[in-house]
Design a protein around this motif. Sequence first.
Motif, PDB file in Angstrom:
ATOM      1  N   ALA A  34       0.811  -1.224   0.000  1.00 33.22           N
ATOM      2  CA  ALA A  34       0.000   0.000   0.000  1.00 33.22           C
ATOM      3  C   ALA A  34       0.844   1.275   0.000  1.00 33.22           C
ATOM      4  N   HIS A  35       2.110   1.164   0.445  1.00 30.15           N
ATOM      5  CA  HIS A  35       2.954   2.355   0.606  1.00 30.15           C
ATOM      6  C   HIS A  35       4.304   2.159  -0.073  1.00 30.15           C
ATOM      7  N   PRO A  36       4.457   2.662  -1.295  1.00 29.99           N
ATOM      8  CA  PRO A  36       5.764   2.565  -1.953  1.00 29.99           C
ATOM      9  C   PRO A  36       6.880   3.251  -1.152  1.00 29.99           C
ATOM     10  N   ASP A  37       6.499   4.193  -0.273  1.00 32.35           N
ATOM     11  CA  ASP A  37       7.469   4.878   0.585  1.00 32.35           C
ATOM     12  C   ASP A  37       7.556   4.244   1.977  1.00 32.35           C
ATOM     13  N   GLY A  38       7.047   3.039   2.127  1.00 32.94           N
ATOM     14  CA  GLY A  38       6.952   2.382   3.427  1.00 32.94           C
ATOM     15  C   GLY A  38       8.265   2.002   4.078  1.00 32.94           C
ATOM     16  N   MET A  39       9.375   2.207   3.378  1.00 30.68           N
ATOM     17  CA  MET A  39      10.697   1.942   3.958  1.00 30.68           C
ATOM     18  C   MET A  39      11.275   3.174   4.639  1.00 30.68           C
ATOM     19  N   TRP A  40      10.662   4.329   4.407  1.00 28.76           N
ATOM     20  CA  TRP A  40      11.296   5.578   4.800  1.00 28.76           C
ATOM     21  C   TRP A  40      10.585   6.275   5.958  1.00 28.76           C
ATOM     22  N   LYS A  41      11.349   6.981   6.716  1.00 26.92           N
ATOM     23  CA  LYS A  41      10.865   7.726   7.877  1.00 26.92           C
ATOM     24  C   LYS A  41       9.743   8.698   7.496  1.00 26.92           C
ATOM     25  N   SER A  42       9.743   9.166   6.273  1.00 26.71           N
ATOM     26  CA  SER A  42       8.741  10.125   5.812  1.00 26.71           C
ATOM     27  C   SER A  42       7.342   9.518   5.663  1.00 26.71           C
ATOM     28  N   CYS A  43       7.229   8.193   5.687  1.00 25.86           N
ATOM     29  CA  CYS A  43       5.919   7.539   5.571  1.00 25.86           C
ATOM     30  C   CYS A  43       5.200   7.655   6.913  1.00 25.86           C
ATOM     31  N   ALA A  44       4.240   8.573   6.980  1.00 23.90           N
ATOM     32  CA  ALA A  44       3.601   8.928   8.254  1.00 23.90           C
ATOM     33  C   ALA A  44       2.759   7.815   8.857  1.00 23.90           C
ATOM     34  N   SER A  45       2.256   6.894   8.051  1.00 28.96           N
ATOM     35  CA  SER A  45       1.436   5.822   8.616  1.00 28.96           C
ATOM     36  C   SER A  45       2.281   4.710   9.225  1.00 28.96           C
ATOM     37  N   GLY A  46       3.591   4.794   9.060  1.00 30.88           N
ATOM     38  CA  GLY A  46       4.507   3.808   9.615  1.00 30.88           C
ATOM     39  C   GLY A  46       5.557   3.449   8.592  1.00 30.88           C
ATOM     40  N   HIS A  47       6.655   2.888   9.056  1.00 34.57           N
ATOM     41  CA  HIS A  47       7.712   2.500   8.132  1.00 34.57           C
ATOM     42  C   HIS A  47       8.523   1.346   8.708  1.00 34.57           C
ATOM     43  N   VAL A  48       9.143   0.625   7.785  1.00 32.93           N
ATOM     44  CA  VAL A  48       9.982  -0.509   8.153  1.00 32.93           C
ATOM     45  C   VAL A  48      11.293   0.018   8.718  1.00 32.93           C
ATOM     46  N   THR A  49      11.726  -0.575   9.814  1.00 26.27           N
ATOM     47  CA  THR A  49      13.027  -0.294  10.409  1.00 26.27           C
ATOM     48  C   THR A  49      13.800  -1.599  10.491  1.00 26.27           C
ATOM     49  N   ALA A  50      15.095  -1.511  10.756  1.00 27.64           N
ATOM     50  CA  ALA A  50      15.947  -2.700  10.849  1.00 27.64           C
ATOM     51  C   ALA A  50      16.775  -2.608  12.122  1.00 27.64           C
ATOM     52  N   SER A  51      16.840  -3.706  12.848  1.00 24.28           N
ATOM     53  CA  SER A  51      17.629  -3.711  14.081  1.00 24.28           C
ATOM     54  C   SER A  51      18.380  -5.030  14.214  1.00 24.28           C
ATOM     55  N   ALA A  52      19.351  -5.031  15.114  1.00 26.06           N
ATOM     56  CA  ALA A  52      20.136  -6.240  15.364  1.00 26.06           C
ATOM     57  C   ALA A  52      20.514  -6.310  16.835  1.00 26.06           C
ATOM     58  N   LEU A  53      20.262  -7.454  17.420  1.00 31.56           N
ATOM     59  CA  LEU A  53      20.704  -7.732  18.777  1.00 31.56           C
ATOM     60  C   LEU A  53      22.128  -8.259  18.681  1.00 31.56           C
ATOM     61  N   GLN A  75      18.009  -3.122  21.650  1.00 26.53           N
ATOM     62  CA  GLN A  75      18.986  -3.579  20.674  1.00 26.53           C
ATOM     63  C   GLN A  75      19.350  -2.406  19.769  1.00 26.53           C
ATOM     64  N   MET A  76      20.415  -2.531  19.008  1.00 30.16           N
ATOM     65  CA  MET A  76      20.815  -1.483  18.072  1.00 30.16           C
ATOM     66  C   MET A  76      19.848  -1.514  16.889  1.00 30.16           C
ATOM     67  N   GLY A  77      19.533  -0.353  16.353  1.00 24.65           N
ATOM     68  CA  GLY A  77      18.692  -0.341  15.166  1.00 24.65           C
ATOM     69  C   GLY A  77      18.117   1.011  14.873  1.00 24.65           C
ATOM     70  N   GLY A  78      17.417   1.077  13.747  1.00 34.10           N
ATOM     71  CA  GLY A  78      16.800   2.337  13.384  1.00 34.10           C
ATOM     72  C   GLY A  78      16.321   2.372  11.954  1.00 34.10           C
ATOM     73  N   HIS A  79      16.286   3.577  11.421  1.00 37.54           N
ATOM     74  CA  HIS A  79      15.711   3.816  10.102  1.00 37.54           C
ATOM     75  C   HIS A  79      16.622   3.352   8.975  1.00 37.54           C
ATOM     76  N   CYS A  80      15.990   2.899   7.914  1.00 38.15           N
ATOM     77  CA  CYS A  80      16.712   2.552   6.704  1.00 38.15           C
ATOM     78  C   CYS A  80      17.130   3.845   6.010  1.00 38.15           C
ATOM     79  N   GLU A  81      18.224   3.768   5.274  1.00 38.15           N
ATOM     80  CA  GLU A  81      18.739   4.923   4.552  1.00 38.15           C
ATOM     81  C   GLU A  81      18.824   4.593   3.067  1.00 38.15           C
ATOM     82  N   PRO A  82      18.749   5.612   2.206  1.00 38.03           N
ATOM     83  CA  PRO A  82      18.772   5.360   0.767  1.00 38.03           C
ATOM     84  C   PRO A  82      19.975   4.545   0.288  1.00 38.03           C
ATOM     85  N   GLY A  83      21.102   4.631   0.960  1.00 35.04           N
ATOM     86  CA  GLY A  83      22.290   3.876   0.559  1.00 35.04           C
ATOM     87  C   GLY A  83      22.294   2.419   0.999  1.00 35.04           C
TER      88      GLY A  83
END
Length: 179
Positions: A34-53, A75-83
């Motif tokens: 539903a959200h092509p921008d769903g990987m990014w912090k700018s997606c106000a309805s929520g976004h995918v993040t990545a973390s690692a224990l 655990q360590m983690g946070g927002h995905c970045e374009p790179g």
Amino acid sequence: MSLHTDAIHVLKGYEGSHDGQAELRQLYLDHLTAHPDGMWKSCASGHVTASALIIDPERGRVLLTLHKKLGMWLQMGGHCEPGDPTLSRAALREAREESGIEGLTLLGSGAPVRLDRHPIPAPCHWHLDVQYAALAPAGAVAAISDESLDLRWFAYAEVPEVADDSVVRLLERTRAALV
């Protein structure tokens, strides 16, 4: 392959069936559809993040960060970045940046250990966290980052005393994957 496409591929291959994981997996997939921008912090309805224990199985301990904004041991983690080329690389990047540890490797095949959806303050509403486990190399020395109030190794048994249920469940799933 785009990060969005990689995330869909990773989630389609995720086989977690414990504690509502199948339902979360589908929620994540529906969100990304539903959200092509769903990987990014700018997606106000929520976004995918990545973390690692970060785990040191030789010493039976994990490295947690006292999150600066939340004041919680996590655990360590946070927002995905374009790179970030892949979701797993985003998790490793976050773990390396927040721990100062070089040479981290993902546990096992590099697949996620679990998923966790948690609310966050506005303007966004949800983090759809894809959680990995990273093995610390022998003799790893951690260094606190700007995003942390503190950084500390905890014995497995200490984690429930300092962290929330999400981190405890992540540790449980990580330890099960070690066997």
